[in-house]
Design an enzyme around this catalytic site. Structure first.
Site, PDB file in Angstrom:
ATOM      1  N   ASP A 103       0.809  -1.210   0.000  1.00 27.28           N
ATOM      2  CA  ASP A 103       0.000   0.000   0.000  1.00 27.28           C
ATOM      3  C   ASP A 103       0.843   1.262   0.000  1.00 27.28           C
ATOM      4  O   ASP A 103       0.317   2.354  -0.226  1.00 27.28           O
ATOM      5  CB  ASP A 103      -0.947   0.005   1.211  1.00 27.28           C
ATOM      6  CG  ASP A 103      -2.285   0.644   0.882  1.00 27.28           C
ATOM      7  OD1 ASP A 103      -2.712   0.541  -0.275  1.00 27.28           O
ATOM      8  OD2 ASP A 103      -2.890   1.240   1.782  1.00 27.28           O
ATOM      9  N   ASP A 475     -12.072  -4.366  10.613  1.00 27.56           N
ATOM     10  CA  ASP A 475     -12.321  -5.792  10.802  1.00 27.56           C
ATOM     11  C   ASP A 475     -13.632  -6.038  11.554  1.00 27.56           C
ATOM     12  O   ASP A 475     -14.480  -6.828  11.122  1.00 27.56           O
ATOM     13  CB  ASP A 475     -11.144  -6.451  11.520  1.00 27.56           C
ATOM     14  CG  ASP A 475     -10.680  -5.667  12.741  1.00 27.56           C
ATOM     15  OD1 ASP A 475     -11.288  -4.618  13.053  1.00 27.56           O
ATOM     16  OD2 ASP A 475      -9.707  -6.096  13.392  1.00 27.56           O
TER      17      ASP A 475
END
Length: 769
Positions: A103, A475
């Protein structure tokens, strides 16, 4: 005089009223949170899988996502070891595809993964030939030099050997270890060189890399290891072609390895890890489109080579409702944690108690890594058994793969249709379009377009599709979205552990990690993903569990008030303050308090017994909860309050991952050096104040100052006991403040505390004169 006395009595009554109002509100809140914590644990389930019973032909394809963002905080050698453990997993090579998401777009990461791909051609066949465990080279070779946790060297006996060439193991091990040490040197050279300055320069005459920053760069999709054939490919002997190992009876195929760097541009929202995961989900859909997706952080390696098979077992268990399981969560286990686990990094109470309890309801909470997902569940659809069968089934699936929801890529929409078709019950399946098999230039170009920063505009990505946006704890939010659609999840604890990673053992790093979790939980509470707003498909006790998960930081407000109340009489130094904060308790109250404490102790003992954790692990968890509640939780409440009131976004701090320690003596000696490093942060101020207040309050109670004399011995005794309990909980925090002194002065800490108490007592007595 009479007027002054009346004013003092009025002030005293007002003070008592305020204190008792806050106390009652606090007790009600603590009771509510205790109930929310206990209710979901009433039906614990322990699952066991028999991977040997699963036929090889039934094993589904699996896409493995590895995410990394910053090579400065996530050392490339750590990512390399994770990738190697995935490629060497005991799973058919033609059914595994490993995706590495960079990333930050660092050329250093890309080059390191390329080095891993080259070394894998030796490491993977070696693991298959000799049945190596674990299949992380750093962990495997460190085991012979004291172990990754400082344990004794692990000796493989003939009875434990699982390979096919026992006499050749010592020689092969020496050769592979020498090659691994050379790999480490090459990666160290990449880090020490000018790689970061070349980060955005053109490479090899191509235009894949352009000038920019970690937040402004082009998209790159590169196949480092192509997809293997379906038939086994045996190697050659060690005498042929200069090979280091005899691989004439070993399958030398490697799983596919693909490097992905999504596009980033200034002025566009990137959504941190959730955005990277969604980019991987789209790119993998046109490259491999495996029905199951395993996501791992770059520091979490495959410790049990059969972990992928264990997850597939639970997904394929149709007799046990496996087709309704959206994800299988594995417990998080860590290497490199100090033997005492000072800051409760293992978090055994959550993983071995709370998650087990949730498995008896709708399933465990998704915790970000070590989780195998069903791809169809991430596309925002309902479980197949909840979807009514229709005559025109293909039309129904096509409507589910609508462009306004998924974007306008035709190949990707075809892959979505294929994934949804595969997820239907066997009686409802027809013919589905197979995923792309050739990783040619056209497919790579399409995958590159799918990871562009503008693809998600005016779509449902991050809201109804993929990983959820809007919180730093993507998450928990993603798992909640999946559960409220009616899906279940499963908890799978294997022996040995399926995955192992690293954890921050430095106090400042650990507090910042907990701050991010707590702030993300509160973000979820104040969002559309609040458990109170979920529909009827969420199990009632599952709703309670999510409420507890998103509300727990609020406890810090009442806890801080409780811990700071004893300081008020010391600061004010008058009788009114003493009366307000030290009302003599009745016998009924003392009896109730004793019964309550015994009940809590009995519940804790019961949890320790059925979950299998030790009493020491439970106590360490309680201690660090107090440290977190007086620091990170309180800061999280303040941060989210600013976000709700003023729209100020919460900053994201990436947790630093420690690099592999190597096998040298110096590395082993400094294994826990981070534990003793003192890095001051503002999060340490509140617990330091609470610790000082606790010590000073004990001093006032023991020495019998004005506060004690005016209110009797029973109140003073209870006050001293309360403050002693708080100080005992903050003992790990005190050790963290001492730094390296705690190595030698830890046994003398009680003596130092006693001298401090005596000094404070003298000051308190002087104040009362």
């Amino acid at each position: 005089m009479m007027s002054s006395t009346a004013d003092e009595e009025t002030s005293s009554r007002a003070g008592v009223r305020v204190v008792w109002t806050i106390s009652v509100a606090g007790e009600l809140w603590f009771a509510l949170m205790w109930v929310l914590d206990q209710l979901p644990k009433m039906r614990p389930v322990r699952r066991s899988v028999d991977v040997a019973a699963l036929e090889e032909s039934l094993l589904p394809a699996v896409d493995v996502f590895v995410t990394t963002a910053d090579p400065a905080k996530e050392p490339p050698i750590t990512t390399v070891n994770t990738v190697l453990s995935i490629l060497a997993a005991d799973y058919p090579a033609d059914r595994v595809t490993c995706y590495v998401s960079d990333d930050g777009g660092a050329l250093l990461t890309r080059d390191a993964v390329e080095e891993a791909a080259r070394f894998a051609r030796l490491w993977v066949p070696f693991c298959r030939k000799h049945g190596v465990e674990p299949r992380n080279p750093e962990a495997y070779f460190s085991a012979g030099a004291g172990g990754v946790d400082g344990n004794k060297a692990r000796v493989v006996t003939r009875a434990d050997y699982k390979g096919t060439a026992w006499p050749e193991l010592p020689r092969d091990r020496r050769r592979v270890r020498r090659e691994y040490e050379e790999l480490r040197l090459r990666i160290d050279a990449l880090q020490a060189g000018d790689t970061r300055r070349r980060r955005w320069s053109l490479a090899d005459g191509s235009s894949s890399w352009r000038r920019g920053t970690a937040d402004d760069h082009a998209a790159v999709v590169q196949v480092l290891v192509d997809r293997p054939s379906r038939n086994p490919n045996l190697g050659v002997g060690d005498g042929d072609g200069g090979n280091l190992l005899d691989l004439s009876s070993v399958d030398v195929r490697l799983p596919a390895l693909i490097y992905v760097c999504r596009e980033k541009r200034h002025g566009r929202a990137h959504h941190r890890k959730a955005g990277a995961m969604n980019a991987l989900l789209r790119a993998s859909a046109v490259l491999s489109n495996a029905p199951f997706v395993l996501n791992l952080d770059c520091d979490h390696y495959v410790n049990n080579s059969q972990a992928l098979r264990a997850g597939a077992c639970l997904m394929l268990d149709r007799g046990g409702g496996g087709d309704g399981v959206a994800f299988v969560q594995f417990p998080q286990r860590f290497d490199g944690v100090d033997p005492s686990d000072r800051y409760a990094n293992h978090n055994r109470v959550f993983f071995d108690c709370t998650e087990l309890g949730l498995d008896g309801l709708q399933g465990p909470i998704y915790v970000g890594t070590g989780c195998m997902f069903r791809r169809a569940a991430l596309y925002g659809v309902e479980p197949p058994r909840r979807t009514p069968r229709r005559d025109d089934d293909s039309g129904d699936l096509a409507a589910g793969a609508e462009p306004d929801k998924f974007g306008h890529s035709t190949p990707f929409l075809r892959s979505v249709h294929s994934a949804l078709k595969k997820n239907q019950p066997p009686e409802q399946r027809g013919t589905a379009s197979p995923p792309c098999c050739l990783l040619d230039a056209a497919v790579i170009a399409e995958a590159t377009e799918l990871v562009s920063c503008g693809y998600e505009e005016r779509t449902a990505w991050g809201r109804d599709v993929g990983w959820a946006y809007g919180t730093v704890t993507e998450d928990v939010a993603t798992g909640f979205c999946v559960h409220r659609r009616g899906w279940r999840s499963a908890y799978c604890a294997t022996a040995p552990d399926a995955f192992r990673g690293t954890a921050p053992i430095n106090l400042a790093d650990r507090l910042h990690q907990v701050l991010r979790w707590a702030a993300g939980s509160l973000e979820i509470f104040f969002s559309r993903n609040n458990a109170l707003l979920a529909g009827g498909r969420l199990h009632p006790m599952q709703r309670v569990a999510y409420l507890n998960t998103t509300m727990y930081p609020f406890t810090s407000v009442f806890l801080m008030l409780y811990c700071l109340f004893p300081a008020v009489p010391l600061v004010l130094g008058n009788a009114a303050a003493g009366a307000a904060f030290s009302v003599a308790p009745s016998a009924t109250y003392v009896a109730f308090l004793a019964a309550l404490m015994l009940t809590l102790a009995a519940v804790a003992a019961l949890e320790v017994r059925w979950s299998g954790i030790t009493l020491g692990e439970w106590w360490r968890n309680e201690q660090f909860w107090m440290v977190s509640a007086t620091s990170a939780y309180l800061a999280a409440v303040a941060q989210v309050a600013l976000k709700v009131a003023a729209g100020k976004e919460i900053s994201f701090t990436l947790t630093s991952k420690r690099s592999a320690a190597g096998t040298g003596g110096a590395a082993r000696k400094e294994r826990f050096a981070e534990l003793y490093a003192v890095r001051w942060t503002v999060l340490m101020v509140p617990p330091a104040v609470v610790l000082a207040v606790g010590v000073a309050s004990m001093a006032a109670g023991v020495e019998g100052g004005r506060w004690r004399r005016n209110n009797g011995g029973t109140a003073a005794a209870l006050g001293v006991a309360f403050n002693a309990w708080v100080v005992a909980h903050l003992y790990p925090f005190a050790l963290g403040l001492m730094g390296r002194w705690s190595k030698s002065l830890s046994p003398l800490l009680l003596l130092v505390a006693l001298l401090t108490v005596r000094l404070l007592c003298f000051a308190a007595q002087f104040h009362t004169l």
